[in-house]
Design a protein around this motif. Structure first.
Motif, mmCIF file in Angstrom:
data_model
loop_
_atom_site.group_PDB
_atom_site.id
_atom_site.type_symbol
_atom_site.label_atom_id
_atom_site.label_comp_id
_atom_site.label_asym_id
_atom_site.label_seq_id
_atom_site.Cartn_x
_atom_site.Cartn_y
_atom_site.Cartn_z
ATOM 1 N N GLU A 145 0.825 -1.212 0.000
ATOM 2 C CA GLU A 145 0.000 0.000 0.000
ATOM 3 C C GLU A 145 0.861 1.264 0.000
ATOM 4 O OE1 GLU A 145 -3.562 0.474 0.297
ATOM 5 O OE2 GLU A 145 -3.592 -1.591 -0.415
ATOM 6 N N ASP A 146 0.375 2.283 -0.681
ATOM 7 C CA ASP A 146 1.027 3.592 -0.634
ATOM 8 C C ASP A 146 0.872 4.179 0.773
ATOM 9 O OD1 ASP A 146 1.569 3.254 -3.275
ATOM 10 O OD2 ASP A 146 0.089 4.694 -4.007
ATOM 11 N N PRO A 147 1.807 5.038 1.195
ATOM 12 C CA PRO A 147 1.671 5.677 2.513
ATOM 13 C C PRO A 147 0.460 6.593 2.552
ATOM 14 C CG PRO A 147 3.436 6.694 1.246
ATOM 15 C CD PRO A 147 3.009 5.489 0.474
ATOM 16 N N GLN A 148 -0.160 6.705 3.718
ATOM 17 C CA GLN A 148 -1.333 7.551 3.906
ATOM 18 C C GLN A 148 -0.972 8.757 4.770
ATOM 19 O OE1 GLN A 148 -4.241 6.627 2.273
ATOM 20 N NE2 GLN A 148 -2.890 5.021 1.453
ATOM 21 N N ARG A 164 -0.886 -6.784 1.610
ATOM 22 C CA ARG A 164 -0.338 -5.576 0.985
ATOM 23 C C ARG A 164 0.240 -4.618 2.035
ATOM 24 N NH1 ARG A 164 -1.954 -4.192 -4.218
ATOM 25 N NH2 ARG A 164 -1.930 -1.996 -3.623
ATOM 26 N N GLY A 165 0.361 -5.099 3.257
ATOM 27 C CA GLY A 165 0.869 -4.237 4.322
ATOM 28 C C GLY A 165 -0.126 -3.200 4.778
ATOM 29 N N GLU A 166 -1.418 -3.410 4.446
ATOM 30 C CA GLU A 166 -2.430 -2.399 4.725
ATOM 31 C C GLU A 166 -2.749 -2.251 6.215
ATOM 32 O OE1 GLU A 166 -4.640 -6.264 3.717
ATOM 33 O OE2 GLU A 166 -2.863 -5.177 3.026
ATOM 34 N N LEU A 210 -7.253 8.847 15.299
ATOM 35 C CA LEU A 210 -6.532 9.175 14.069
ATOM 36 C C LEU A 210 -5.044 9.286 14.393
ATOM 37 C CD1 LEU A 210 -8.887 11.928 12.595
ATOM 38 C CD2 LEU A 210 -8.752 9.517 11.922
ATOM 39 N N PHE A 211 -4.226 8.622 13.584
ATOM 40 C CA PHE A 211 -2.796 8.558 13.852
ATOM 41 C C PHE A 211 -2.009 8.965 12.601
ATOM 42 C CE2 PHE A 211 -4.888 5.864 16.836
ATOM 43 C CZ PHE A 211 -4.147 5.943 17.995
ATOM 44 N N ARG A 212 -0.823 9.493 12.853
ATOM 45 C CA ARG A 212 0.061 9.873 11.756
ATOM 46 C C ARG A 212 1.466 9.344 12.055
ATOM 47 N NH1 ARG A 212 -0.364 15.888 9.614
ATOM 48 N NH2 ARG A 212 -2.374 14.984 8.970
ATOM 49 N N SER A 228 13.820 18.561 9.945
ATOM 50 C CA SER A 228 12.541 18.781 10.617
ATOM 51 C C SER A 228 11.711 17.512 10.529
ATOM 52 C CB SER A 228 11.786 19.941 9.960
ATOM 53 O OG SER A 228 12.533 21.138 10.048
ATOM 54 N N GLU A 229 10.827 17.315 11.495
ATOM 55 C CA GLU A 229 9.947 16.152 11.484
ATOM 56 C C GLU A 229 8.947 16.288 10.349
ATOM 57 O OE1 GLU A 229 8.534 13.683 15.238
ATOM 58 O OE2 GLU A 229 7.226 15.416 14.868
ATOM 59 N N ALA A 230 8.690 15.174 9.644
ATOM 60 C CA ALA A 230 7.774 15.203 8.499
ATOM 61 C C ALA A 230 6.884 13.965 8.534
ATOM 62 C CB ALA A 230 8.566 15.242 7.189
ATOM 63 N N ALA A 231 5.769 14.041 7.796
ATOM 64 C CA ALA A 231 4.876 12.886 7.677
ATOM 65 C C ALA A 231 5.508 11.849 6.755
ATOM 66 C CB ALA A 231 3.521 13.322 7.137
ATOM 67 N N LEU A 232 5.073 10.606 6.922
ATOM 68 C CA LEU A 232 5.609 9.514 6.112
ATOM 69 C C LEU A 232 5.413 9.773 4.623
ATOM 70 C CD1 LEU A 232 6.863 6.642 6.119
ATOM 71 C CD2 LEU A 232 4.529 5.739 6.249
#
Length: 374
Positions: free
Chosen positions: A137-140, A156-158, A213-215, A225-229
């Motif tokens: 799966e693509d990152p969300q 699919r690692g979902e 909800l998690f990120r 700097s910290e960034a989203a996946l």
């Protein structure tokens, strides 16, 4: 006609006593179990011809009678014999599910109850057979989690983030190497992402308390700097299900994995070999990996030559390598002989392309061009 066999090691020595004796009398003992099955197509249906469990030196066989769709229970290579229950001299029906004796085996015979132990062991072994496919799966941007405990990360690692959060919620600890301190589950994943040179830090956090909800937050380097996946290299999201499954699966599991190296650069592909050695040794996992990566294979060959590595001792006895080839329209698996020096003695022609041939052709072309220009 289709036949197959599977052998596995039991978690501990299994002792089976004679059910006909009031005083415990050992009949069989062993650490390995084998199932053998043969099926055939009959009148457009699949029909079991025989099914047998082999334990110790004895086999316990149910087989189809000639010209009948009925079956008989028998033993091979042992003096033990099944004893009929009085008044139940009927034939048995076909085995069920391809691994299980029919229920009637327990009622038609006085001393067949122990067969259930074999069936339960097979089911447990299959339940611990986990799979991760090549298309993950693509990152969300964000993930939802309601507190569920997935059995794995999904084909699919979902369910990767769900598995990470579930393991953390249970307070699970992991050891990345022998004789090292235990780490939290997220900490273990972060350790390997750093070890493989992909990112500096990794953490899954809830956006606001109770939101569900998690990120996934990462830092590419210590100074970043910290960034989203979703905002870092695609390879991180593709290896995350691999890492998670290897540490989420119960110890002693068998894991089938297709092309774990997809979207990873060569250095990380090579590092996968170290990861596999570590989890195989520390977590007692059996890994069945389909790969096109020359870098993964050559790193594994190097570790075998080194023998004692930081990730665990590994020898050629721990690794089996097969080459899938299509000959005359049929797929064949050739066993590649990997010696104690990490050398494949029967290297197939053009396994990863003709690397040396390409170098020679390039140098020949350079020499020819320089002569023409002179």
């Amino acid at each position: 006609m289709l036949t197959w066999d599977m052998t596995w090691s039991l978690p501990k020595v299994l002792n089976i006593n004679d059910p006909a004796k009031t005083k415990p009398t050992r009949l069989f003992s062993g650490e390995d179990l084998t199932i053998s099955v043969e099926v055939a197509a009959k009148r457009r249906q699949v029909e079991t011809q025989y099914m047998a469990y082999r334990f110790g030196k004895a086999s316990f066989l149910i087989s189809r009678k000639e010209e009948k769709s009925r079956y008989q229970l028998d033993t091979h290579d042992t003096d033990f014999r099944f004893v009929r229950t009085l008044g139940r001299a009927w034939d048995l029906p076909e085995p069920t599910k391809g691994y299980s004796y029919p229920d009637q085996a327990q009622t038609y015979f006085q001393n067949a109850q122990f067969l259930r132990i074999f069936e339960s062991s097979y089911v447990e072994q299959i339940d611990n057979l986990l799979y991760l496919g090549p298309l993950r799966e693509d990152p969300q941007r964000q993930y939802t989690w309601s507190g569920s405990n997935p059995s794995d990360v999904g084909p699919r690692g979902e369910r990767t983030v769900e598995a990470i959060l579930a393991a953390d919620e249970r307070g699970e600890k992991r050891n990345v190497r022998k004789r090292q301190k235990l780490m939290g589950f997220q900490e273990t994943i972060a350790w390997w992402l750093r070890e493989l040179g992909l990112i500096e830090s990794f953490q899954v956090r809830e956006l606001s308390e109770g939101s569900g909800l998690f990120r996934v937050f990462v830092k590419k380097t210590a100074a970043s700097s910290e960034a989203a996946l979703t905002d870092v290299g695609f390879g991180v999201s593709q290896i995350l299900p691999v890492l998670t499954l290897l540490y989420y699966a119960p110890e002693g599991s068998s894991i089938l994995m297709e092309q774990p190296e997809i979207h990873l650069h060569p250095a990380v592909q090579a590092g996968l070999a170290d990861l596999f050695i570590s989890v195989a040794k520390v977590r007692k996992l059996q890994l069945i990996v389909e790969s096109h990566s020359e870098h993964l294979l050559t790193r594994m060959m190097r570790r075998i030559a080194e023998r004692d590595t930081a990730y665990g001792n590994v020898s050629n006895d721990d690794v089996a390598v097969y080459f899938a080839d299509n000959r005359e329209g049929r797929s064949n698996l050739d066993n590649l002989r990997l010696n104690s020096d990490g050398v494949i003695e029967n290297w197939p022609k053009d396994l990863f392309g003709d690397q040396f041939g390409e170098i020679i052709a390039r140098e020949t072309a350079v020499i020819k061009r320089r002569r023409e220009e002179a």
